[in-house]
Design a protein around this motif. Sequence first.
Motif, mmCIF file in Angstrom:
data_model
loop_
_atom_site.group_PDB
_atom_site.id
_atom_site.type_symbol
_atom_site.label_atom_id
_atom_site.label_comp_id
_atom_site.label_asym_id
_atom_site.label_seq_id
_atom_site.Cartn_x
_atom_site.Cartn_y
_atom_site.Cartn_z
ATOM 1 N N ALA A 119 0.895 -1.217 -0.127
ATOM 2 C CA ALA A 119 -0.037 -0.032 -0.049
ATOM 3 C C ALA A 119 0.995 1.335 0.037
ATOM 4 O O ALA A 119 0.386 2.382 -0.090
ATOM 5 C CB ALA A 119 -1.011 -0.027 1.104
ATOM 6 N N LYS A 158 -5.067 3.172 -0.283
ATOM 7 C CA LYS A 158 -6.157 2.069 0.110
ATOM 8 C C LYS A 158 -7.356 2.370 -0.482
ATOM 9 O O LYS A 158 -7.933 3.544 -0.941
ATOM 10 C CB LYS A 158 -6.672 2.454 1.800
ATOM 11 C CG LYS A 158 -5.269 2.327 2.712
ATOM 12 C CD LYS A 158 -5.972 2.827 4.191
ATOM 13 C CE LYS A 158 -4.857 2.393 5.038
ATOM 14 N NZ LYS A 158 -4.913 3.026 6.397
ATOM 15 N N ASN A 159 -8.230 1.179 -1.028
ATOM 16 C CA ASN A 159 -9.080 1.325 -1.947
ATOM 17 C C ASN A 159 -9.066 2.054 -2.961
ATOM 18 O O ASN A 159 -10.105 2.793 -3.275
ATOM 19 C CB ASN A 159 -10.453 1.546 -0.761
ATOM 20 C CG ASN A 159 -10.733 0.676 0.327
ATOM 21 O OD1 ASN A 159 -10.616 -0.423 0.286
ATOM 22 N ND2 ASN A 159 -10.770 1.388 1.638
#
Length: 112
Positions: free
Chosen positions: A78, A106-107
Amino acid sequence: MSNSEIIATYFKAIQTGDLAKLGALVAADVIWHQPGDNQFSGTHTGAEAVFAMIDSMMEASAGTFKIDLVKDIMVNGAEVAATIDFSGQRNGTEMALGGVDVFTVKNGQIAE
């Protein structure tokens, strides 16, 4: 999109002024650590605060602040680091520096 592609797209959006794309890539609750000891330094929380800081940078440089070159994008899960060259002008004085930007993705968005 991979984390590397997300960061490459982020820089391209900055370079081309694609504010819609930029807004989509930065999480609403982003935490931004701006290094240094100046009016922009410190931790900025939330996309609104980050974009206000960037607007202030543009205002201080009479719109000349820019990312000139994204040299390397390095990914470790990440965490993503990018080496860049940036520049700007103010009152007839120019600056051109290299730097390293570090991101947490993230995401599919920049979270920090």
